[in-house]
Design a protein around this motif. Structure first.
Motif, PDB file in Angstrom:
ATOM      1  N   THR A 904       0.843  -1.200   0.000  1.00 34.50           N
ATOM      2  CA  THR A 904       0.000   0.000   0.000  1.00 34.50           C
ATOM      3  C   THR A 904       0.876   1.247   0.000  1.00 34.50           C
ATOM      4  O   THR A 904       1.780   1.391   0.846  1.00 34.50           O
ATOM      5  N   VAL A 905       0.625   2.136  -0.945  1.00 36.18           N
ATOM      6  CA  VAL A 905       1.308   3.431  -1.003  1.00 36.18           C
ATOM      7  C   VAL A 905       0.367   4.448  -0.362  1.00 36.18           C
ATOM      8  O   VAL A 905      -0.512   5.016  -1.020  1.00 36.18           O
ATOM      9  N   ALA A 906       0.510   4.605   0.941  1.00 35.64           N
ATOM     10  CA  ALA A 906      -0.451   5.390   1.709  1.00 35.64           C
ATOM     11  C   ALA A 906      -0.615   6.821   1.202  1.00 35.64           C
ATOM     12  O   ALA A 906      -1.752   7.298   1.081  1.00 35.64           O
ATOM     13  N   PRO A 907       0.459   7.544   0.883  1.00 35.96           N
ATOM     14  CA  PRO A 907       0.260   8.936   0.420  1.00 35.96           C
ATOM     15  C   PRO A 907      -0.563   9.036  -0.863  1.00 35.96           C
ATOM     16  O   PRO A 907      -1.205  10.050  -1.109  1.00 35.96           O
ATOM     17  N   TRP A 908      -0.532   7.980  -1.663  1.00 34.23           N
ATOM     18  CA  TRP A 908      -1.287   7.992  -2.924  1.00 34.23           C
ATOM     19  C   TRP A 908      -2.650   7.304  -2.783  1.00 34.23           C
ATOM     20  O   TRP A 908      -3.390   7.214  -3.766  1.00 34.23           O
ATOM     21  N   HIS A 909      -2.932   6.773  -1.576  1.00 33.29           N
ATOM     22  CA  HIS A 909      -4.178   6.025  -1.344  1.00 33.29           C
ATOM     23  C   HIS A 909      -4.324   4.892  -2.368  1.00 33.29           C
ATOM     24  O   HIS A 909      -5.409   4.624  -2.877  1.00 33.29           O
ATOM     25  N   THR A 910      -3.197   4.241  -2.641  1.00 33.45           N
ATOM     26  CA  THR A 910      -3.163   3.222  -3.697  1.00 33.45           C
ATOM     27  C   THR A 910      -2.592   1.923  -3.146  1.00 33.45           C
ATOM     28  O   THR A 910      -1.642   1.936  -2.352  1.00 33.45           O
ATOM     29  N   ALA A 911      -3.178   0.816  -3.567  1.00 35.26           N
ATOM     30  CA  ALA A 911      -2.708  -0.502  -3.155  1.00 35.26           C
ATOM     31  C   ALA A 911      -2.434  -1.343  -4.394  1.00 35.26           C
ATOM     32  O   ALA A 911      -3.169  -1.289  -5.385  1.00 35.26           O
ATOM     33  N   PHE A 912      -1.337  -2.107  -4.318  1.00 33.28           N
ATOM     34  CA  PHE A 912      -0.953  -3.010  -5.407  1.00 33.28           C
ATOM     35  C   PHE A 912      -0.906  -4.438  -4.862  1.00 33.28           C
ATOM     36  O   PHE A 912      -0.441  -4.662  -3.737  1.00 33.28           O
ATOM     37  N   GLU A 913      -1.367  -5.382  -5.678  1.00 31.30           N
ATOM     38  CA  GLU A 913      -1.325  -6.787  -5.291  1.00 31.30           C
ATOM     39  C   GLU A 913      -0.868  -7.625  -6.479  1.00 31.30           C
ATOM     40  O   GLU A 913      -1.245  -7.360  -7.632  1.00 31.30           O
TER      41      GLU A 913
END
Length: 957
Positions: A904-913
């Motif tokens: 999870t890239v918290a500053p971008w509010h983005t999650a990768f799986e």
């Protein structure tokens, strides 16, 4: 095991859930309320909630109903493209289930759920406690699901008909803030089976209400059976050998001189065999010298390269969920969703069976080199020699489906002043429309004329009919060289693409109330009551050419469709009460008893009352002992009541193979010299509803038992252990009798009522087997569910959660006919049959998950135990081999490993799986075409694609 339902502001989750096995812990259960820190002095007020599998509101999160819950986050972590993919991995799922891997007999894109292997008709699917209109769980948009609760205990007293194997309840999101976009991509290690998923979800909550809405798109590519080694050839197990046998409906024809006439016997003697096929390279009209003796290993048709291991589908979904509080005591809500699915199945070019398709190849045809009749005269019913062929020049048959599914459930709920009583009134409307267009079929009337009498006229052209009696508009067809270029135009002029459409609607109104009655020394007595009215209606229409008559005959070569129009309504009332009997005594921490009863009045089959009794006993705080006994029932659905005659192609082993006498009823017209052998694993069947068969259906009834324990030791926080023994006994089971059952039972007893369902040709080959829907037998199954889940405390290396859920199946016995003392019980435990599906003794699902800061990972293991095909008990009439009775083929256990890692890239509010399913690239086991209907294997149980890679990105605004 302690299962804590998610805390929801109102729990109208008439949910259910069940013992044993939901995704085996792709994560540990979530806690409804956080406990105060030790020594903090804080107090916690627990709101009462509706306990899954019950209508009662209570504080306890554990009850007599064994429940497993999977959250939306856990669903996403599995990487599964659809809800059906996830649920069908549960250890409590067995038997025959439909999914996108079901090509022959599927292709609609649907996934159905068969708890306990009892079939999707005995598994009730709910959405927020309301019946799902269409049993395809893939139609439920995954992004609108808050959690899934599964109960594999009989619950007819609580939810009515169909809840025999259990209930799957989808609880929808009622709070979501912001906008979230998700994209998912996947492909197999062979570079095929690609999938693409996109979803957009938005929501807003405020003091008096909330709204959540979203759209999604799902696309799945087809995978040909040619692309996997185990499925590329049609393999039969014959005399202990794997034979590339395929179908006797071949492009060069399979011609059998077997009607017993002197002329046919003479032809068999002249050729040195009774079965011949055309030599390669022959064009135009043929002569007797253009044929050679048929050899199944060399001359049969390999249809597998034209079949699919994964059917294509394209699905679009939209949903909206909203609540609004009108006053402090009244809240309105509405849940609605729509799905549109376009899907297809593809199978080999149309096979042509002169006897099975009831057309007559005339001895007087100009193109008939043998001068004898082939096939069946539909007018007189007289059968002659077999002639099988296949029109490969026309290309594959295709079944294209378009399914629209709409459902809306508005309602009001609230409380009665300051009392404990709450109420809920709701409506439910669902409409499912499905249209199928079927490509690659032939007009019967034109075909029958074209293979009838014909002659060479004086003008040098071949014409239908006879000299002086020419049939206008008819072009003779050389069926003995069907794929010759000269036949193409004639065949193309006969092509028809029938269309079938069906519309199903459900309308329901329901009112519920629950609250406290009075107080006993051990606690408050709770009561839940309710009434409902439901109306179901279904109508199907088919092109006139494809509409079967009372004998299943229609105007199309091959299968016929069924017209269906029917409806029924049901009025129901229920009551459920909880009695706290004892508490805080030596050896009795608590003792509760709950009872429930439900009255159902069906316009179609009359009334039925079902009740249940449950006991919850805690000798100490850490241990819950529980038990439930329930009456269960299932009323026949519309298809079972009103379906007309429709053709199918069941896979069977004819018990009359090698017949030498002894049962001239089951083996009517079969030669007694041992020479008879079934030409194909697939035969023609004719299924029908009860009304067409002249049979009055009644509900199937039975009892469900569940006894178990839950142990949550305080000395090891985070550990939960449970086990439940269960048993289900059914009588008067509603079933479409399988063709194999019909053949076996008649062979065992010539006086059996099943014998009237077998229709053989004059040469003994099977013309068709009728498969009507009736109340006929009994079903008894029992086993044990178990689970162990452990959530470790936070460590410097992150948090770990481990889980193991499993099911042991002790028995699954079916007695097809209780009216016949000689009927043999089919013992399915640890065995696979085409009629009932796969029942390994052991199934399991395990997981180990890890989280630390922005990283996460999981390892999921799915275990499918050993199984077998065939039975050494000759009375069972089941053999894995086409030529030898009592042959047993053993299939070893299978283990699938799935890995996932996320960041999870918290500053971008983005999650990768990223994930890999079936890491070891385990290939499906060989079941052989004579035992299974798709891909030489059991597509309902095993992974068919091999290693699969997927990636997902999610961003929230």
């Amino acid at each position: 095991m302690t299962f804590h339902p998610f805390h929801a502001p109102n729990a109208s989750s008439l949910s259910l859930a069940v013992a044993a096995v939901l995704l085996l812990a792709s994560a540990a259960p979530a806690v409804a309320q956080d406990a105060p820190a030790a020594g903090s002095g804080a107090t916690t007020n627990l709101d009462s909630i509706v306990v899954t599998g019950s209508r009662l509101r209570r504080v306890d999160t554990e009850s007599a109903n064994p429940v497993v819950t999977v959250s939306q986050e856990q669903i996403a972590a599995t990487g599964k493209a659809t809800v059906g993919d996830l649920l069908q991995e549960l250890p409590s799922i067995a038997g025959n289930s439909t999914n996108p891997n079901t090509n022959n007999g599927g292709g609609t894109g649907a996934s159905t759920i068969s708890l306990r292997g009892l079939g999707d008709k005995r598994t009730l699917v709910l959405v927020n406690g309301v019946r799902l209109a269409y049993n395809d769980v893939n139609a439920i948009p995954a992004t609108m699901i808050e959690r899934i609760e599964v109960l594999s205990d009989g619950a007819s007293a609580i939810y009515g008909s169909d809840a025999i194997g259990g209930v799957v309840n989808f609880i929808l999101r009622d709070r979501f803030e912001g906008v979230q976009f998700t994209a998912d991509f996947g492909t197999s290690s062979e570079g095929d089976g690609n999938r693409r998923n996109f979803s957009l979800t938005g929501g807003k909550a405020w003091d008096r209400g909330s709204i959540v809405a979203g759209v999604s798109y799902h696309n799945l590519d087809a995978v040909s059976a040619l692309n996997r080694d185990y499925s590329k050839d049609a393999l039969y197990l014959s005399s202990g050998e794997a034979v590339k046998q395929g179908s006797s409906a071949t492009p060069t024809g399979s011609i059998n001189f077997n009607d017993g006439s002197a002329a046919s016997d003479a032809l068999a003697a002249a050729n040195g065999c009774s079965r011949v096929t055309l030599n390669s390279g022959v064009s135009g009209a043929t002569g007797p010298g253009d044929f050679h003796c048929y050899n199944a290993a060399n001359d049969s048709y390999n249809y597998q390269p034209y079949n699919l291991l994964q059917t294509p589908q394209e699905r679009s979904n939209a949903f909206a969920l909203a609540t609004f509080r009108f006053t402090d005591n009244i809240e309105g809500y509405v849940n609605t969703w729509f799905s549109k699915t376009e899907s297809a199945s593809v199978i080999a070019p149309i096979p042509i069976f002169a006897n099975g398709d009831n057309f007559l190849v005339s001895a007087d045809s100009y193109y008939n080199p043998f001068g004898v009749n082939f096939g069946t005269d539909r007018t007189t019913g007289v059968s002659y020699n077999d002639l099988n062929s296949r029109a490969t020049v026309l290309g594959n048959r295709r079944y294209e489906y378009k399914t629209d599914n709409f459902q809306i459930s508005p309602g009001l709920r609230g409380g009665f002043g300051s009392s404990s009583w709450q109420w809920d009134v709701n409506l439910n409307y669902g409409r499912v429309k499905q249209t199928s267009t079927n490509y690659g079929f032939l007009d019967y009337a034109s075909f029958n004329q074209a293979v009838g009498p014909s002659f060479l006229d004086v003008d040098g052209t071949v014409k239908c009919g006879s000299a002086g009696n020419v049939i206008a508009g008819c072009t003779p067809l050389n069926i003995f060289n069907l794929n010759d270029a000269s036949s193409l135009g004639t065949l193309q002029s006969m092509i028809v693409n029938p269309v079938v459409s069906s519309v199903y609607t459900v309308k329901q109104a329901e009112a519920n109330a629950n609250g406290d009655l009075f107080e006993l020394p051990a606690g408050m007595v709770g009561l839940a009551v309710g009434v409902s009215y439901r109306e179901e209606k279904s109508t199907s229409k088919a092109d006139a050419l494809w509409t079967g008559d009372e004998n299943g005959l229609c105007g199309v070569i091959e299968f016929c469709a069924s017209q269906l129009t029917g409806s029924f309504d049901v009025k129901e009332a229920y009551a459920e009460a909880l009695f706290p009997l004892l508490k805080d005594l030596p050896g009795i921490q608590s003792l509760n008893v709950s009872i429930g009863t439900r009255f159902s009045d069906y316009s179609s089959v009359g009334s039925k009352t079902n009740s249940k009794l449950s006991i919850e006993y805690r000798p100490v705080q850490d241990l819950l002992l529980r038990g439930t006994v329930s009456e269960v029932f299932r009323a026949p659905n519309i298809n079972e009541l009103y379906s007309g005659v429709v053709g199918d192609a069941p896979t069977v082993n004819d018990p009359c193979n090698g017949y030498t006498g002894g049962n001239d009823v089951a083996c009517a017209n079969v030669p007694t010299d041992g020479s008879y052998h079934q030409a194909d694993g697939q035969i023609s069947g004719k299924a029908s509803g009860a009304e067409v068969a002249g049979y009055q259906l009644k509900p199937e009834t039975g009892k469900s038992y569940d006894v178990g324990f839950v142990y949550d030791p305080r000395w090891l926080e985070g550990l939960s252990i449970s086990a439940d023994w269960w048993r289900i006994d059914l009588e008067d089971t509603i079933t479409g009798v399988s063709a194999q059952t019909v053949l076996n039972q008649c062979y065992s007893n010539p006086a059996s009522a099943f014998c009237a369902l077998i229709h053989r040709n004059g040469n003994g080959t099977i013309n068709y087997v009728a498969e009507p829907t009736v109340n006929l037998g009994t079903l008894a199954t029992r086993g044990v569910d178990f689970s162990v889940n452990y959530r470790l405390h936070e460590t410097p290396w992150g948090r770990f959660t481990a889980g193991l859920n499993g099911t042991y199946l002790e028995r699954y016995d079916v007695l097809p006919d209780t009216t016949d003392p000689s009927t043999v019980t089919i013992r399915n435990g640890g065995m696979y049959t085409y009629a009932y599906g796969n029942f390994p003794r052991w199934r399991g699902l395990g997981s180990l998950s890890w989280n630390k800061d922005d990283w996460s990972a999981s390892w999921r293991v799915r275990y499918i135990g050993k199984t077998r095909i065939g039975s050494s008990d000759l009375d069972q009439g089941l053999s894995a081999d086409t030529d030898e009775a009592g042959v047993v083929r053993r299939i070893g256990s299978f283990v699938y490993h799935n890995l996932q890692v996320g960041y999870t890239v918290a500053p971008w509010h983005t999650a990768f799986e990223l994930g890999v399913d079936n890491v070891t690239n385990k290939q499906a086991p060989l079941y052989y075409a004579n035992n299974g209907g798709n891909g030489n294997t059991d597509v309902a149980t095993y992974d068919v694609l091999g290693r699969f890679y997927w990636a997902r990105m999610s961003i929230k605004f």
